[in-house]
Enzyme design. Structure first.
Site, PDB file in Angstrom:
ATOM      1  N   ASN A 248      69.004  17.171  30.405  1.00  0.00           N
ATOM      2  CA  ASN A 248      68.724  15.746  30.668  1.00  0.00           C
ATOM      3  C   ASN A 248      69.550  15.222  31.848  1.00  0.00           C
ATOM      4  OD1 ASN A 248      71.272  15.602  29.604  1.00  0.00           O
ATOM      5  ND2 ASN A 248      70.720  14.415  27.784  1.00  0.00           N
TER       6      ASN A 248
ATOM      7  N   HIS B 287      72.880  15.493  32.161  1.00  0.00           N
ATOM      8  CA  HIS B 287      74.267  15.073  31.891  1.00  0.00           C
ATOM      9  C   HIS B 287      75.255  15.987  32.607  1.00  0.00           C
ATOM     10  CE1 HIS B 287      74.702  17.609  27.908  1.00  0.00           C
ATOM     11  NE2 HIS B 287      75.026  18.329  28.946  1.00  0.00           N
TER      12      HIS B 287
HETATM   13  P1  PGA Z   1      74.907  25.304  29.341  1.00  0.00           P
HETATM   14  O1  PGA Z   1      75.333  23.765  29.192  1.00  0.00           O
HETATM   15  O2  PGA Z   1      75.810  25.891  30.368  1.00  0.00           O
HETATM   16  O3  PGA Z   1      75.153  25.878  27.973  1.00  0.00           O
HETATM   17  O4  PGA Z   1      73.473  25.298  29.741  1.00  0.00           O
HETATM   18  C1  PGA Z   1      75.531  22.983  30.298  1.00  0.00           C
HETATM   19  C2  PGA Z   1      75.764  21.553  29.899  1.00  0.00           C
HETATM   20  O5  PGA Z   1      75.127  21.066  28.946  1.00  0.00           O
HETATM   21  O6  PGA Z   1      76.567  20.903  30.564  1.00  0.00           O
END
Ligand code: PGA
Length: 237
Positions: A137, A139
């Site tokens: 999303n 973030h």
């Molecule tokens: P991920 O998470 O590296 O597990 O994809 C990234 C995040 O949500 O900041």
């Protein structure tokens, strides 16, 4: 300025990211590194641990500040971000743990704790290099899509999308924390350099939105367009 570098595979991306972090450590031996958790940085921390074990990198004077921590999880909980950092990096390199900082997820007064964390970052002289992941999303840290950018370290309510994305690390949905303490946009944007890493097809669209879309708190990572030195490493696989 925002620079995007694409990779065919995750190991190559990790090599580049680890090299950038290693260069920072070599350039300034008491660097303040802003660090991130999640699945994407694991391969990067593995390489840094390897290079340190070989004697090619020295973490003895490095200071670190992590982006975020789940509320309600103690450092000993195996899904806390303190536990993650110890396991994937701090236990494997010659860093002095006293110089590693992760927000306190058990703080009673989240506002006071947030202000203290921001003061700490300032006392350390600010962040030299901030490593970031990105959520589906948009973030960064746990700065979720919102109507405004939050400036200081604060307690954030996680969106259902983030909670769903995090369930893979817990026994079931009821175990996933619903709030987290996260660095706000001020400390992130004040970092002298930012390195954002992402991998997988599912992150392709959000990366494009963050880079080319309007700067909006609805896509928190879009604020990076306003930073003078951002490198984004993206690997499709
Ligand atoms: P991920 O998470 O590296 O597990 O994809 C990234 C995040 O949500 O900041």
């Amino acid at each position: 300025m925002l620079k995007l570098i694409n990779f065919e595979n995750y190991p190559d991306m990790c090599k580049k990211a680890a090299s950038i972090i290693a260069a920072q450590i070599i350039m300034k031996e008491n660097s303040v590194l802003g660090l991130a958790t999640g699945s994407t940085p694991i391969g990067i921390y593995e390489l840094l641990s390897e290079w340190c074990a070989k004697g090619d990198l020295d973490f003895s004077r490095i200071r670190t500040v992590n982006l975020d921590e789940y509320c309600g999880l103690s450092a000993a909980h195996d899904q806390s971000y303190r536990y993650f950092m110890n396991k994937h990096l701090f236990d494997n390199v010659n860093i002095d743990k006293v110089n590693t900082h992760v927000p306190n997820g058990l703080a009673q007064d989240a506002e006071r704790e947030g202000a203290k964390y921001d003061e700490l970052i300032e006392l350390l002289g600010g962040i030299d290099l901030q490593l970031l992941g990105i959520g589906h999303n948009g973030h960064i840290g746990f700065n979720e899509p919102s109507d405004f950018f939050v400036s200081g370290t604060h307690c954030a309510k996680l969106t259902q999308e983030t909670i769903n994305a995090n369930v893979r690390f817990f026994d079931d949905l009821s175990q996933v924390p619903k709030t987290a303490v996260t660095m706000g946009m001020r400390s992130i944007m004040n970092a002298r350099k930012i390195l954002l890493v992402a991998n997988g097809d599912k992150k392709k669209d959000i990366i494009q939105k963050a880079i080319n879309g309007p700067v909006t708190p609805k896509v928190p990572a879009s604020i990076l367009q306003l930073h003078p030195d951002v490198t984004i490493l993206y690997s499709i696989a």
